[in-house]
Design a protein around this motif. Structure first.
Motif, PDB file in Angstrom:
ATOM      1  N   GLY A 146       0.807  -1.209   0.000  1.00 30.47           N
ATOM      2  CA  GLY A 146       0.000   0.000   0.000  1.00 30.47           C
ATOM      3  C   GLY A 146       0.842   1.261   0.000  1.00 30.47           C
ATOM      4  N   LEU A 147       1.901   1.289   0.806  1.00 25.91           N
ATOM      5  CA  LEU A 147       2.747   2.476   0.878  1.00 25.91           C
ATOM      6  C   LEU A 147       3.482   2.728  -0.440  1.00 25.91           C
ATOM      7  N   LEU A 148       4.001   1.660  -1.068  1.00 25.40           N
ATOM      8  CA  LEU A 148       4.753   1.845  -2.313  1.00 25.40           C
ATOM      9  C   LEU A 148       3.834   2.197  -3.478  1.00 25.40           C
ATOM     10  N   ARG A 149       2.603   1.698  -3.467  1.00 25.17           N
ATOM     11  CA  ARG A 149       1.660   2.116  -4.510  1.00 25.17           C
ATOM     12  C   ARG A 149       1.408   3.617  -4.411  1.00 25.17           C
ATOM     13  N   HIS A 150       1.432   4.150  -3.209  1.00 25.65           N
ATOM     14  CA  HIS A 150       1.240   5.589  -3.025  1.00 25.65           C
ATOM     15  C   HIS A 150       2.520   6.364  -3.320  1.00 25.65           C
ATOM     16  N   LEU A 151       3.641   5.904  -2.770  1.00 30.39           N
ATOM     17  CA  LEU A 151       4.882   6.670  -2.866  1.00 30.39           C
ATOM     18  C   LEU A 151       5.528   6.597  -4.240  1.00 30.39           C
ATOM     19  N   PHE A 178       4.967  -2.838  12.724  1.00 24.27           N
ATOM     20  CA  PHE A 178       5.122  -1.447  12.262  1.00 24.27           C
ATOM     21  C   PHE A 178       6.274  -1.272  11.280  1.00 24.27           C
ATOM     22  N   LEU A 179       7.105  -2.282  11.099  1.00 23.17           N
ATOM     23  CA  LEU A 179       8.335  -2.124  10.317  1.00 23.17           C
ATOM     24  C   LEU A 179       8.134  -1.546   8.915  1.00 23.17           C
ATOM     25  N   PRO A 180       7.062  -1.882   8.168  1.00 19.21           N
ATOM     26  CA  PRO A 180       6.909  -1.277   6.838  1.00 19.21           C
ATOM     27  C   PRO A 180       6.889   0.243   6.851  1.00 19.21           C
ATOM     28  N   LEU A 181       6.459   0.856   7.959  1.00 18.06           N
ATOM     29  CA  LEU A 181       6.394   2.312   8.017  1.00 18.06           C
ATOM     30  C   LEU A 181       7.779   2.944   7.922  1.00 18.06           C
ATOM     31  N   LEU A 182       8.823   2.156   8.179  1.00 20.09           N
ATOM     32  CA  LEU A 182      10.188   2.683   8.066  1.00 20.09           C
ATOM     33  C   LEU A 182      10.543   3.083   6.638  1.00 20.09           C
ATOM     34  N   VAL A 183       9.783   2.599   5.654  1.00 23.95           N
ATOM     35  CA  VAL A 183      10.080   2.958   4.265  1.00 23.95           C
ATOM     36  C   VAL A 183       9.876   4.450   4.028  1.00 23.95           C
ATOM     37  N   LEU A 184       9.144   5.112   4.913  1.00 22.81           N
ATOM     38  CA  LEU A 184       8.955   6.560   4.781  1.00 22.81           C
ATOM     39  C   LEU A 184      10.251   7.320   5.008  1.00 22.81           C
ATOM     40  N   LEU A 185      11.209   6.726   5.740  1.00 21.38           N
ATOM     41  CA  LEU A 185      12.480   7.413   6.000  1.00 21.38           C
ATOM     42  C   LEU A 185      13.309   7.570   4.721  1.00 21.38           C
ATOM     43  N   PRO A 186      13.607   6.488   3.977  1.00 24.28           N
ATOM     44  CA  PRO A 186      14.349   6.703   2.733  1.00 24.28           C
ATOM     45  C   PRO A 186      13.558   7.515   1.710  1.00 24.28           C
ATOM     46  N   TRP A 187      12.226   7.383   1.719  1.00 21.59           N
ATOM     47  CA  TRP A 187      11.423   8.201   0.798  1.00 21.59           C
ATOM     48  C   TRP A 187      11.610   9.682   1.115  1.00 21.59           C
ATOM     49  N   VAL A 297      14.526   0.909  -6.342  1.00 21.72           N
ATOM     50  CA  VAL A 297      15.629   0.156  -5.761  1.00 21.72           C
ATOM     51  C   VAL A 297      16.099   0.811  -4.461  1.00 21.72           C
ATOM     52  N   VAL A 298      16.057   2.126  -4.385  1.00 23.85           N
ATOM     53  CA  VAL A 298      16.485   2.806  -3.171  1.00 23.85           C
ATOM     54  C   VAL A 298      15.532   2.488  -2.023  1.00 23.85           C
ATOM     55  N   LEU A 299      14.229   2.552  -2.281  1.00 24.99           N
ATOM     56  CA  LEU A 299      13.264   2.311  -1.210  1.00 24.99           C
ATOM     57  C   LEU A 299      13.315   0.866  -0.734  1.00 24.99           C
ATOM     58  N   LEU A 300      13.346  -0.075  -1.666  1.00 29.71           N
ATOM     59  CA  LEU A 300      13.358  -1.492  -1.284  1.00 29.71           C
ATOM     60  C   LEU A 300      14.659  -1.868  -0.580  1.00 29.71           C
ATOM     61  N   ALA A 301      15.798  -1.468  -1.156  1.00 27.75           N
ATOM     62  CA  ALA A 301      17.094  -1.814  -0.552  1.00 27.75           C
ATOM     63  C   ALA A 301      17.265  -1.131   0.801  1.00 27.75           C
ATOM     64  N   SER A 302      16.862   0.118   0.901  1.00 28.87           N
ATOM     65  CA  SER A 302      17.000   0.833   2.170  1.00 28.87           C
ATOM     66  C   SER A 302      16.102   0.221   3.236  1.00 28.87           C
ATOM     67  N   TRP A 303      14.892  -0.187   2.833  1.00 34.06           N
ATOM     68  CA  TRP A 303      13.996  -0.780   3.816  1.00 34.06           C
ATOM     69  C   TRP A 303      14.550  -2.108   4.328  1.00 34.06           C
ATOM     70  N   ILE A 304      15.087  -2.946   3.435  1.00 31.05           N
ATOM     71  CA  ILE A 304      15.709  -4.200   3.881  1.00 31.05           C
ATOM     72  C   ILE A 304      16.862  -3.899   4.839  1.00 31.05           C
ATOM     73  N   ALA A 305      17.666  -2.894   4.515  1.00 32.88           N
ATOM     74  CA  ALA A 305      18.789  -2.533   5.393  1.00 32.88           C
ATOM     75  C   ALA A 305      18.294  -2.050   6.752  1.00 32.88           C
ATOM     76  N   LEU A 306      17.195  -1.304   6.767  1.00 33.10           N
ATOM     77  CA  LEU A 306      16.645  -0.821   8.039  1.00 33.10           C
ATOM     78  C   LEU A 306      16.109  -1.973   8.889  1.00 33.10           C
ATOM     79  N   VAL A 307      15.470  -2.951   8.252  1.00 33.45           N
ATOM     80  CA  VAL A 307      14.985  -4.127   8.980  1.00 33.45           C
ATOM     81  C   VAL A 307      16.158  -4.882   9.587  1.00 33.45           C
TER      82      VAL A 307
END
Length: 560
Positions: A146-151, A178-187, A297-307
């Motif tokens: 849901g977040l990536l469809r929006h962002l 709550f971890l998916p919400l961390l994708v807002l940081l690299p965005w 690639v930035v959002l997905l890779a950064s989110w994996i790194a944050l997890v």
């Protein structure tokens, strides 16, 4: 949307892989019997607000998974129902990954994304297990979807709100939802760096996200908070669940200690197999896409790194913590998998991996079958499995080696997919049923019922959920008020002394506390313990304390 032939084959392969052997085994320790028993008690009592294990409040996990598990057992029966939430969660996660990849790139990339996730060893293992993590993975993937469809594809405020809502339900499933919400940081970092991103606007609409996140938490928590002042049991439950099992468990854990490199050395090499084999080629392509300012690639890779960072910081680590990152890894890899599948060096790596795995399994099983026969006899006697599972493994490994060698190089990707599919079919339909008795609580429960009169009072001490599940009759235990061995054994001894017709099921190591040496009826070995039936005649007289009714818990017959 037109469903293409390849997608039908992919769906069939997913169902065959995740459902192989469904209904042919019991819940296996350590987690599955405990969760199944909690769900069975919830169904029997009709109390869905609190989770109980053996009649005692269970505050280690939030309730959503147990609601799903109880509903599945009610709909499909126990033998099928206890695995149903994970199976559906696995299929749902694959569908979300496929659809997001289709929207971001193409249908072909979507096919590879779903196939890459299905091949991922940890993902398939958890989707075939009755544990919380597959359902958590579905919710974190839905939130990220849901977040990536929006962002990335938006603005789409509806899916933005769904992303926050799924994260809230995820927290009610396991605290880290709550971890998916961390994708807002690299965005936010990309926005600050003026990368090309959809213009979202929205103003106050951004505030609706946290409202949707908190809504499911409030719906569950608010009624309990109202009851807590008048009910110490609920107050203790909330304190344990909201603080001890979340903040304290992360910041100051008391078990599962692992070094900081644990995930990188001991988990990722097998959990992300086989995608990890392609990491040298994938990493070079990810770097190129990053330099080309590809936001996906930035959002997905950064989110994996944050997890990874989030779980690495805590000193307590378990392999399943990385499961939510597997769908993101499949999405990150998918655009490059068609190219790598045609690359000779990648083909050789995949073929070598399949061949090496087959030969290791064949050599290990052959050693026990033909060389170390004494060890085989000891294992067979202890677990009562015979040599059947090893013969199955040996033959399957030889077939896997033939697959790895016989299929032409241009079909290496198809070979590896067939290799993985074949392995899961052997595991589900052949190996699981053969080793089920060694991992189930049914044999000990059956021998217990055969050894005592039908109406004889039965107690369990230092018990395991797998035995309670299969006894199918009223039992007593002594873990009220948090009693644990050796106090629990002393209470059980006093309970036995009150009536010579009573019996106690307990692990053999507790016999020395209150019972004569070598006393009791031996029931066999299960779950790393020898189990005994003890009676008042076996008491040594060294435990004279009266039984405390406050510690005694009576469980009605559970027939899941």
């Amino acid at each position: 949307m037109n469903i293409q032939k390849n997608e039908i084959w992919l769906g069939a392969a997913a169902l065959l892989t995740l459902a192989a052997g469904l209904g042919l085994r019991d819940p296996w320790a350590p987690d599955e019997p405990r969760y199944a028993l909690i769900a069975a008690e919830m169904l029997q009592s009709g109390d869905w607000s609190l989770t109980r294990l053996g009649g005692v409040i269970y505050a280690q996990k939030p309730p959503v998974y147990f609601w799903l598990l109880a509903a599945a057992q009610w709909l499909a029966g126990f033998r099928f129902g206890f695995l149903l939430p994970s199976l559906l969660a696995g299929l749902g996660t694959l569908a979300l990954v496929w659809d997001l990849a289709r929207r971001l790139w193409s249908r072909e990339t979507a096919w590879w994304a779903a196939l890459g996730l299905l091949a991922c060893l940890q993902f398939t293992m958890q989707a075939r297990s009755a544990q919380i993590d597959a359902v958590l993975c579905l919710l974190t993937t839905l939130s990220l979807y849901g977040l990536l469809r929006h962002l990335l594809l938006g603005p789409d405020w509806r899916w933005f709100n769904v992303g926050f809502l799924a994260a809230g339900v995820g927290v009610l499933t396991k605290g880290v939802g709550f971890l998916p919400l961390l994708v807002l940081l690299p965005w936010a970092g990309l926005r600050w760096a003026s990368w090309s991103l959809p213009r979202l606007g929205g103003g106050a609409r951004w505030l609706l996200g946290p409202v949707f996140f908190l809504a499911p938490l409030a719906l569950w928590l608010f009624p309990l908070l109202l009851r807590a002042p008048a009910d110490p049991e609920i107050a203790g439950y909330l304190d344990n669940l909201l603080f001890r099992q979340t903040i304290t468990r992360y910041a100051d854990p008391w078990h599962h200690f692992q070094p900081f490199w644990y995930f990188f050395v001991e988990v990722i090499p097998w959990a992300w197999f086989p995608l990890i084999l392609l990491s040298p080629w994938l990493a070079a392509r990810w770097v190129r896409r990053w330099r080309d300012r590809d936001a996906s690639v930035v959002l997905l890779a950064s989110w994996i790194a944050l997890v990874l960072l989030f779980f690495t910081v805590s000193s307590a680590k378990r392999d399943v913590y990385l499961l939510p990152a597997a769908p993101a890894l499949a999405l990150l890899s998918a655009p490059h998998l068609p190219e790598l599948a045609a690359r000779l060096s990648c083909r050789r790596v995949l073929r070598a991996a399949a061949l090496l795995l087959s030969l290791v399994l064949a050599a290990g099983s052959a050693w026990l079958l033909f060389v170390d026969t004494q060890r085989l006899a000891e294992l067979s006697a202890r677990y009562e499995t015979g040599a059947g599972p090893l013969w199955t493994l040996f033959i399957a490994a030889l077939i896997g080696a033939v697959l790895a060698l016989a299929i032409p190089a241009r079909r290496t990707a198809a070979m590896f997919a067939a290799f993985m599919l074949f392995g899961w079919q052997v595991w589900g339909w052949a190996l699981q049923p053969q080793i089920n008795d060694a991992r189930s609580g049914a044999p000990i429960a059956e021998r217990t019922l055969e050894s005592i009169p039908q109406d004889a009072p039965l107690a369990v001490a230092d018990w395991r959920a797998q035995q309670i599940l299969h006894l199918g009759r009223q039992v007593v235990h002594f873990q009220g008020l948090g009693a644990r061995p050796p106090d629990e054994i002393q209470l059980a001894a006093a309970w036995l002394e009150e009536d010579s017709a009573r019996w106690l099921l307990t692990p053999a190591e507790h016999r020395s506390t209150c019972f004569e040496p070598e006393s009791g009826r031996r029931l066999g070995h299960a779950h790393r313990r020898d189990w005994l039936l003890l009676s008042a005649a076996d008491l040594s007289g060294s435990c004279a304390a009266p039984a405390d009714p406050a510690h005694l818990v009576r469980l009605p017959p559970l027939r899941p």
